[in-house]
Scaffold this motif. Structure first.
Motif, PDB file in Angstrom:
ATOM      1  N   ALA A   1       0.841  -1.212   0.000  1.00 21.46           N
ATOM      2  CA  ALA A   1       0.000   0.000   0.000  1.00 21.46           C
ATOM      3  C   ALA A   1       0.870   1.255   0.000  1.00 21.46           C
ATOM      4  O   ALA A   1       0.477   2.289   0.515  1.00 21.46           O
ATOM      5  N   LEU A   2       2.059   1.153  -0.583  1.00 24.71           N
ATOM      6  CA  LEU A   2       2.983   2.296  -0.544  1.00 24.71           C
ATOM      7  C   LEU A   2       2.410   3.508  -1.260  1.00 24.71           C
ATOM      8  O   LEU A   2       2.716   4.642  -0.920  1.00 24.71           O
ATOM      9  N   ARG A   3       1.554   3.281  -2.257  1.00 27.88           N
ATOM     10  CA  ARG A   3       1.000   4.422  -2.988  1.00 27.88           C
ATOM     11  C   ARG A   3       0.093   5.267  -2.100  1.00 27.88           C
ATOM     12  O   ARG A   3      -0.132   6.437  -2.375  1.00 27.88           O
ATOM     13  N   ARG A   4      -0.459   4.652  -1.044  1.00 27.13           N
ATOM     14  CA  ARG A   4      -1.363   5.403  -0.166  1.00 27.13           C
ATOM     15  C   ARG A   4      -0.649   5.952   1.068  1.00 27.13           C
ATOM     16  O   ARG A   4      -1.245   6.677   1.848  1.00 27.13           O
ATOM     17  N   ARG A   5       0.603   5.559   1.281  1.00 28.96           N
ATOM     18  CA  ARG A   5       1.318   5.990   2.496  1.00 28.96           C
ATOM     19  C   ARG A   5       2.664   6.554   2.069  1.00 28.96           C
ATOM     20  O   ARG A   5       3.659   5.815   1.982  1.00 28.96           O
ATOM     21  N   PRO A   6       2.683   7.851   1.794  1.00 24.04           N
ATOM     22  CA  PRO A   6       3.838   8.422   1.106  1.00 24.04           C
ATOM     23  C   PRO A   6       5.182   8.190   1.795  1.00 24.04           C
ATOM     24  O   PRO A   6       6.185   7.960   1.128  1.00 24.04           O
ATOM     25  N   GLU A   7       5.210   8.248   3.132  1.00 25.20           N
ATOM     26  CA  GLU A   7       6.514   8.189   3.823  1.00 25.20           C
ATOM     27  C   GLU A   7       6.922   6.757   4.150  1.00 25.20           C
ATOM     28  O   GLU A   7       8.046   6.510   4.563  1.00 25.20           O
ATOM     29  N   ALA A   8       5.987   5.795   3.976  1.00 27.79           N
ATOM     30  CA  ALA A   8       6.190   4.453   4.559  1.00 27.79           C
ATOM     31  C   ALA A   8       7.446   3.769   4.024  1.00 27.79           C
ATOM     32  O   ALA A   8       8.143   3.086   4.772  1.00 27.79           O
ATOM     33  N   ARG A   9       7.754   3.931   2.764  1.00 27.05           N
ATOM     34  CA  ARG A   9       8.882   3.163   2.191  1.00 27.05           C
ATOM     35  C   ARG A   9      10.212   3.538   2.834  1.00 27.05           C
ATOM     36  O   ARG A   9      11.123   2.740   2.882  1.00 27.05           O
ATOM     37  N   TRP A  10      10.318   4.808   3.315  1.00 24.22           N
ATOM     38  CA  TRP A  10      11.588   5.235   3.926  1.00 24.22           C
ATOM     39  C   TRP A  10      11.599   4.971   5.418  1.00 24.22           C
ATOM     40  O   TRP A  10      12.652   4.995   6.057  1.00 24.22           O
ATOM     41  N   ARG A  11      10.440   4.736   6.010  1.00 27.35           N
ATOM     42  CA  ARG A  11      10.371   4.492   7.450  1.00 27.35           C
ATOM     43  C   ARG A  11      10.557   3.003   7.757  1.00 27.35           C
ATOM     44  O   ARG A  11      11.211   2.631   8.721  1.00 27.35           O
ATOM     45  N   ARG A  12       9.991   2.167   6.947  1.00 26.07           N
ATOM     46  CA  ARG A  12      10.125   0.724   7.157  1.00 26.07           C
ATOM     47  C   ARG A  12      11.589   0.303   7.023  1.00 26.07           C
ATOM     48  O   ARG A  12      12.331   0.864   6.214  1.00 26.07           O
ATOM     49  N   GLN A  13      11.982  -0.698   7.813  1.00 23.06           N
ATOM     50  CA  GLN A  13      13.355  -1.215   7.764  1.00 23.06           C
ATOM     51  C   GLN A  13      13.297  -2.715   7.513  1.00 23.06           C
ATOM     52  O   GLN A  13      12.339  -3.364   7.945  1.00 23.06           O
ATOM     53  N   PRO A  14      14.330  -3.271   6.877  1.00 23.83           N
ATOM     54  CA  PRO A  14      14.313  -4.721   6.628  1.00 23.83           C
ATOM     55  C   PRO A  14      14.112  -5.513   7.927  1.00 23.83           C
ATOM     56  O   PRO A  14      13.458  -6.556   7.924  1.00 23.83           O
ATOM     57  N   ALA A  15      14.643  -4.996   9.053  1.00 24.16           N
ATOM     58  CA  ALA A  15      14.528  -5.748  10.315  1.00 24.16           C
ATOM     59  C   ALA A  15      13.075  -5.874  10.760  1.00 24.16           C
ATOM     60  O   ALA A  15      12.735  -6.769  11.539  1.00 24.16           O
ATOM     61  N   ASP A  16      12.187  -4.979  10.282  1.00 24.12           N
ATOM     62  CA  ASP A  16      10.772  -5.069  10.670  1.00 24.12           C
ATOM     63  C   ASP A  16      10.176  -6.403  10.222  1.00 24.12           C
ATOM     64  O   ASP A  16       9.236  -6.912  10.835  1.00 24.12           O
ATOM     65  N   VAL A  17      10.699  -6.930   9.125  1.00 21.33           N
ATOM     66  CA  VAL A  17      10.055  -8.087   8.501  1.00 21.33           C
ATOM     67  C   VAL A  17      10.102  -9.288   9.439  1.00 21.33           C
ATOM     68  O   VAL A  17       9.074  -9.946   9.666  1.00 21.33           O
ATOM     69  N   ALA A  18      11.280  -9.542  10.031  1.00 18.81           N
ATOM     70  CA  ALA A  18      11.418 -10.732  10.879  1.00 18.81           C
ATOM     71  C   ALA A  18      10.484 -10.639  12.087  1.00 18.81           C
ATOM     72  O   ALA A  18       9.811 -11.608  12.459  1.00 18.81           O
ATOM     73  N   GLU A  19      10.424  -9.447  12.677  1.00 14.70           N
ATOM     74  CA  GLU A  19       9.592  -9.268  13.868  1.00 14.70           C
ATOM     75  C   GLU A  19       8.106  -9.485  13.535  1.00 14.70           C
ATOM     76  O   GLU A  19       7.380 -10.163  14.256  1.00 14.70           O
ATOM     77  N   LEU A  20       7.691  -8.923  12.402  1.00 14.15           N
ATOM     78  CA  LEU A  20       6.286  -9.073  12.011  1.00 14.15           C
ATOM     79  C   LEU A  20       5.966 -10.521  11.657  1.00 14.15           C
ATOM     80  O   LEU A  20       4.873 -11.019  11.930  1.00 14.15           O
ATOM     81  N   THR A  21       6.922 -11.198  11.055  1.00 12.64           N
ATOM     82  CA  THR A  21       6.669 -12.570  10.627  1.00 12.64           C
ATOM     83  C   THR A  21       6.413 -13.487  11.815  1.00 12.64           C
ATOM     84  O   THR A  21       5.553 -14.365  11.761  1.00 12.64           O
ATOM     85  N   ARG A  22       7.162 -13.251  12.899  1.00  2.59           N
ATOM     86  CA  ARG A  22       6.917 -14.065  14.116  1.00  2.59           C
ATOM     87  C   ARG A  22       5.477 -13.868  14.582  1.00  2.59           C
ATOM     88  O   ARG A  22       4.765 -14.819  14.887  1.00  2.59           O
ATOM     89  N   LEU A  23       5.051 -12.598  14.592  1.00  2.00           N
ATOM     90  CA  LEU A  23       3.685 -12.282  15.032  1.00  2.00           C
ATOM     91  C   LEU A  23       2.664 -12.898  14.072  1.00  2.00           C
ATOM     92  O   LEU A  23       1.637 -13.465  14.501  1.00  2.00           O
ATOM     93  N   GLN A  24       2.940 -12.822  12.788  1.00  2.00           N
ATOM     94  CA  GLN A  24       2.014 -13.392  11.791  1.00  2.00           C
ATOM     95  C   GLN A  24       1.857 -14.894  12.014  1.00  2.00           C
ATOM     96  O   GLN A  24       0.738 -15.437  11.973  1.00  2.00           O
ATOM     97  N   ARG A  25       2.977 -15.567  12.275  1.00  2.00           N
ATOM     98  CA  ARG A  25       2.911 -17.029  12.474  1.00  2.00           C
ATOM     99  C   ARG A  25       2.136 -17.366  13.742  1.00  2.00           C
ATOM    100  O   ARG A  25       1.300 -18.275  13.764  1.00  2.00           O
ATOM    101  N   ASP A  26       2.397 -16.575  14.806  1.00  7.40           N
ATOM    102  CA  ASP A  26       1.700 -16.835  16.078  1.00  7.40           C
ATOM    103  C   ASP A  26       0.193 -16.585  15.924  1.00  7.40           C
ATOM    104  O   ASP A  26      -0.628 -17.327  16.475  1.00  7.40           O
TER     105      ASP A  26
END
Ligand SMILES: C[S@@+](CC[C@H](N)C(=O)[O-])C[C@H]1O[C@@H](n2cnc3c(N)ncnc32)[C@H](O)[C@@H]1O
Length: 477
Positions: free
Chosen positions: A367-392
């Motif tokens: 949804a980057l087109r709707r959230r202008p700043e998001a691409r520069w705020r997100r970090q690769p490290a966010d992915v691992a943390e979110l994935t644990r939560l998604q699996r749980d």
């Protein structure tokens, strides 16, 4: 008062006119659109504000509407979206590293560079307005630096700078696309990986993130017919969702149907994944539905409206109290009970739900087109943390759905770690149901929608005009 051009300067030279530089005698005047844009960039930078939530607040506070509001939106969203690209160009022009520049001055430089490179604002106006912004912001000592730096930026147009600075596509395809489409490299790679065998669409997929999308509305089933909403709003019916429509420019909040809850703002892709889960064939009872990560309530509102028509009820779980309140507001009058609880252990009866939506917390790369700043705020490290939560959360959903019941696992991200990798490690009693033929409106007839795991669905802005929503339908054995 305008000044005559000085000798030896070109008519478009940004040094001309009221771009007076550091020592201009008149008091700086900042037009309200640029003031709002500067305040928005500051709020995003310093307070981690979300641009799309903060902007309406600032427009209202400054009383901006019409053309001024449109200019403020273009400048603040555009600058936020292209920040990395603007920084690369500013760096090439600056005598100082960007991270040594006073942050409000750097914001102003980005705004100025955006105007020079991506708008039709005349260069002298872009430069002088930026110098004024810096002086009015109490930083008169930076005016000369800003003036000189932006004059260097104005030496080329955007294509000229990209030709000079971007690595050759053959040598470094990721680096080339990262600079030319204004995305961090890790996101270029993630979207390229998600496109899989259709990686040749990568430039189009990235370009779609830079288009300002139409506002999508949903006509809540049972509350307003789509035709009626179309007539009321001046919108056009959506391509796929039977409840969706696209609005031309304008403020959706000003529509009576949105204000009174008969309709809501909701991307068509979000409508499609919720509808696919709600309408997928199911054996046995079909009365108890669950939304396990419901805030702020867009999909709970749609599911609640459908449940009301089908004699079903919905439990909606949300961990954040503030967001749970937003869900309560959205579902008022619908057969939805909101629980402020952790979806990993919500205290609801095990094995009792017929349909479960898990619209998982995710990176939002779809949804980057709707959230202008998001691409520069997100970090690769966010992915691992979110994935644990998604699996749980998926594990929890598996415990809450009844045998034979359905789970819709949804992300507004096509990142393979959040989609395929979560599915590949799903609980053993969840089997994938082929959802590709079940999506309303049959978007597959226009463009492929198959996801990275057989039977799953991946929508794309550049193919379907929706956010890049991912859906896996899972049946508990
Ligand atoms: C992708 S959003 C859901 C969007 C929502 N379905 C809609 O359509 O408006 C994910 C939500 O999950 C919530 N969340 C995060 N961790 C959670 C948890 N452990 N339990 C329940 N909700 C959680 C977040 O606060 C966020 O509101």
């Amino acid at each position: 008062m305008s000044h005559p051009p000085r000798r030896g300067r070109r008519p478009n030279d940004p040094r001309r006119g009221r771009a007076s530089g550091p020592s201009g005698g008149r008091p700086p005047q900042v037009d309200p659109a640029r003031q709002v844009a500067a305040e928005l960039l500051a709020a995003v930078r310093a307070d981690d504000a979300y641009a799309n939530l903060k902007l309406p607040e600032l427009l209202a506070a400054h009383g901006l509407s019409g053309r001024d509001a449109a200019l403020a939106t273009e400048l603040s969203y555009g600058t936020s979206r292209t920040k990395g690209q603007l920084d690369a160009i500013l760096s090439a022009c600056s005598t100082r590293p960007l991270d040594s520049i006073d942050p409000p001055v750097l914001d102003a430089l980005r705004l100025g560079a955006y105007q020079l490179l991506r708008t039709r604002i005349p260069p002298h106006a872009a430069v002088s307005a930026t110098v004024d912004l810096v002086r009015a912001g109490g930083r008169p000592g930076a005016a000369g630096f800003v003036n000189a730096l932006l004059r260097k930026v104005s030496a080329h147009d955007l294509d000229g700078w990209l030709a000079e600075l971007a690595p050759a596509s053959d040598d470094d395809p990721t680096g080339h696309l990262a600079l030319t489409t204004a995305h961090p490299s890790w996101i270029v790679d993630a979207i390229g990986d998600a496109l899989g065998p259709r990686r040749d669409e990568l430039a189009d997929a990235l370009a779609a993130d830079n288009q300002s999308p139409a506002v999508h509305l949903v006509a809540r089933p049972g509350r307003i017919a789509r035709d009626e909403l179309t007539a009321e709003s001046g919108g056009t019916p959506a391509r796929y969702s039977p409840y969706g429509l696209y609005l031309p420019a304008g403020n959706p909040g000003a529509l009576a149907a949105v204000a009174d809850g008969r309709a809501a703002v909701q991307d068509e892709g979000s409508q499609l994944v919720a509808l696919t889960l709600a309408e997928a064939p199911l054996d046995g009872s079909d009365e108890r539905w669950l939304d396990l990560a419901a805030g702020p309530g867009g999909k709970a509102g749609l599911l609640g409206a459908l449940a009301a028509r089908r004699g079903a009820t919905v439990d909606a779980v949300e961990i954040s109290p503030h967001r749970a309140d937003l869900v309560r507001r959205t579902v008022s009058g619908l057969p939805v009970t909101v629980h402020t609880a952790d979806g990993r252990d919500p205290g609801l009866p095990a094995g009792s739900y017929d349909r479960v939506l898990l619209d998982a917390p995710c990176t939002g790369l779809g949804a980057l087109r709707r959230r202008p700043e998001a691409r520069w705020r997100r970090q690769p490290a966010d992915v691992a943390e979110l994935t644990r939560l998604q699996r749980d959360l998926l594990q929890s959903a598996a415990g809450l759905v009844r045998p034979g019941g359905l789970i819709g696992y949804v992300t507004c991200s096509p990142h393979l770690v959040e989609t395929a990798a979560v599915l590949n490690r799903r609980p053993k009693d969840l089997e994938i149901v082929d959802a590709t033929e079940l999506v309303p409106g049959n978007p597959a007839a226009d463009a492929p929608l198959d996801g990275p795991v057989p039977g799953t669905v991946q929508l794309w802005p550049h193919r379907h005009g929706t956010d890049a929503m991912f859906l896996a339908l899972l049946r508990r054995s």
